[in-house]
Design a protein around this motif. Structure first.
Motif, PDB file in Angstrom:
ATOM      1  N   PRO A  44      72.601   7.611  77.747  1.00  0.00           N
ATOM      2  CA  PRO A  44      73.164   8.380  76.631  1.00  0.00           C
ATOM      3  C   PRO A  44      74.186   7.542  75.859  1.00  0.00           C
ATOM      4  O   PRO A  44      74.662   6.516  76.363  1.00  0.00           O
ATOM      5  N   PRO A  45      74.561   7.992  74.647  1.00  0.00           N
ATOM      6  CA  PRO A  45      75.551   7.256  73.846  1.00  0.00           C
ATOM      7  C   PRO A  45      76.859   7.072  74.618  1.00  0.00           C
ATOM      8  O   PRO A  45      77.262   7.938  75.392  1.00  0.00           O
ATOM      9  N   SER A  46      77.519   5.939  74.382  1.00  0.00           N
ATOM     10  CA  SER A  46      78.796   5.665  75.049  1.00  0.00           C
ATOM     11  C   SER A  46      79.888   5.506  74.001  1.00  0.00           C
ATOM     12  O   SER A  46      79.614   5.264  72.831  1.00  0.00           O
ATOM     13  N   LEU A  47      81.138   5.641  74.457  1.00  0.00           N
ATOM     14  CA  LEU A  47      82.287   5.612  73.565  1.00  0.00           C
ATOM     15  C   LEU A  47      83.367   4.717  74.143  1.00  0.00           C
ATOM     16  O   LEU A  47      83.676   4.799  75.337  1.00  0.00           O
ATOM     17  N   CYS A  48      83.947   3.868  73.291  1.00  0.00           N
ATOM     18  CA  CYS A  48      85.065   3.000  73.692  1.00  0.00           C
ATOM     19  C   CYS A  48      86.270   3.314  72.832  1.00  0.00           C
ATOM     20  O   CYS A  48      86.130   3.607  71.646  1.00  0.00           O
ATOM     21  N   PHE A  49      87.458   3.222  73.424  1.00  0.00           N
ATOM     22  CA  PHE A  49      88.705   3.390  72.682  1.00  0.00           C
ATOM     23  C   PHE A  49      89.837   2.750  73.453  1.00  0.00           C
ATOM     24  O   PHE A  49      89.734   2.489  74.643  1.00  0.00           O
ATOM     25  N   LYS A  50      90.931   2.495  72.754  1.00  0.00           N
ATOM     26  CA  LYS A  50      92.127   1.885  73.328  1.00  0.00           C
ATOM     27  C   LYS A  50      92.998   2.984  73.935  1.00  0.00           C
ATOM     28  O   LYS A  50      93.030   4.102  73.437  1.00  0.00           O
ATOM     29  N   CYS A  51      93.703   2.655  75.012  1.00  0.00           N
ATOM     30  CA  CYS A  51      94.635   3.630  75.597  1.00  0.00           C
ATOM     31  C   CYS A  51      95.830   2.889  76.202  1.00  0.00           C
ATOM     32  O   CYS A  51      95.851   1.663  76.255  1.00  0.00           O
ATOM     33  N   THR A  52      96.800   3.646  76.630  1.00  0.00           N
ATOM     34  CA  THR A  52      97.989   3.044  77.243  1.00  0.00           C
ATOM     35  C   THR A  52      97.622   2.460  78.605  1.00  0.00           C
ATOM     36  O   THR A  52      96.607   2.835  79.202  1.00  0.00           O
ATOM     37  N   ALA A  53      98.451   1.584  79.114  1.00  0.00           N
ATOM     38  CA  ALA A  53      98.194   0.956  80.410  1.00  0.00           C
ATOM     39  C   ALA A  53      98.105   1.995  81.530  1.00  0.00           C
ATOM     40  O   ALA A  53      97.230   1.909  82.398  1.00  0.00           O
ATOM     41  N   GLU A  54      98.982   3.006  81.491  1.00  0.00           N
ATOM     42  CA  GLU A  54      98.981   4.036  82.530  1.00  0.00           C
ATOM     43  C   GLU A  54      97.687   4.851  82.475  1.00  0.00           C
ATOM     44  O   GLU A  54      97.045   5.104  83.489  1.00  0.00           O
TER      45      GLU A  54
END
Length: 129
Positions: A44-54
């Motif tokens: 299925p489609p996948s999603l990437c995004f930036k997040c905080t280290a925690e």
């Protein structure tokens, strides 16, 4: 969430734009910087995004979520499926990613003002000497 709802949500941010890059990956950008990537080639489609280290550490402990290829070292995660998290949580995480990559115009203006003030102060000090 599905592809259309992710796309609609990402484009709801001010000045958000989408481009098709690296084959079939929708990249959502603000100020020329990517804040989310939606792979249409993955099934299925996948999603990437930036997040905080925690948050990165917490998310990567969950099944179906791992560091994103190539950019994981910069705290980007890959959701292998769009149903790995609740819709509200995905929206919140995309919003945080958008906020993290959005250029800070006000801080740049403030920094330039501060720099001008320092130059003026230095010049005034030299003239008095």
């Amino acid at each position: 969430m599905n592809v259309d709802s992710v796309r609609d949500y990402c484009l709801s941010f001010p000045q958000a734009k989408e481009t098709l890059q690296w084959g079939e990956t929708l990249c959502f950008k603000t100020g020329g910087k990517i804040f989310a990537m939606l792979s249409l080639a993955a099934v299925p489609p996948s999603l990437c995004f930036k997040c905080t280290a925690e948050r990165f550490a917490e998310l990567c402990e969950q099944e179906g979520i791992r560091p994103a290829p190539y950019v994981g070292r910069y705290k980007w995660v890959l959701l292998e499926r769009l149903d790995v998290l609740r819709d509200e949580e995905i929206e919140d995480l995309i919003g945080q990613s958008h906020e993290m990559v959005t250029p800070r115009r006000k801080s740049k203006v403030k920094a330039k003002k501060s720099q001008r003030q320092k130059l003026k102060t230095t010049k005034d000090t030299k003239e008095r000497s």
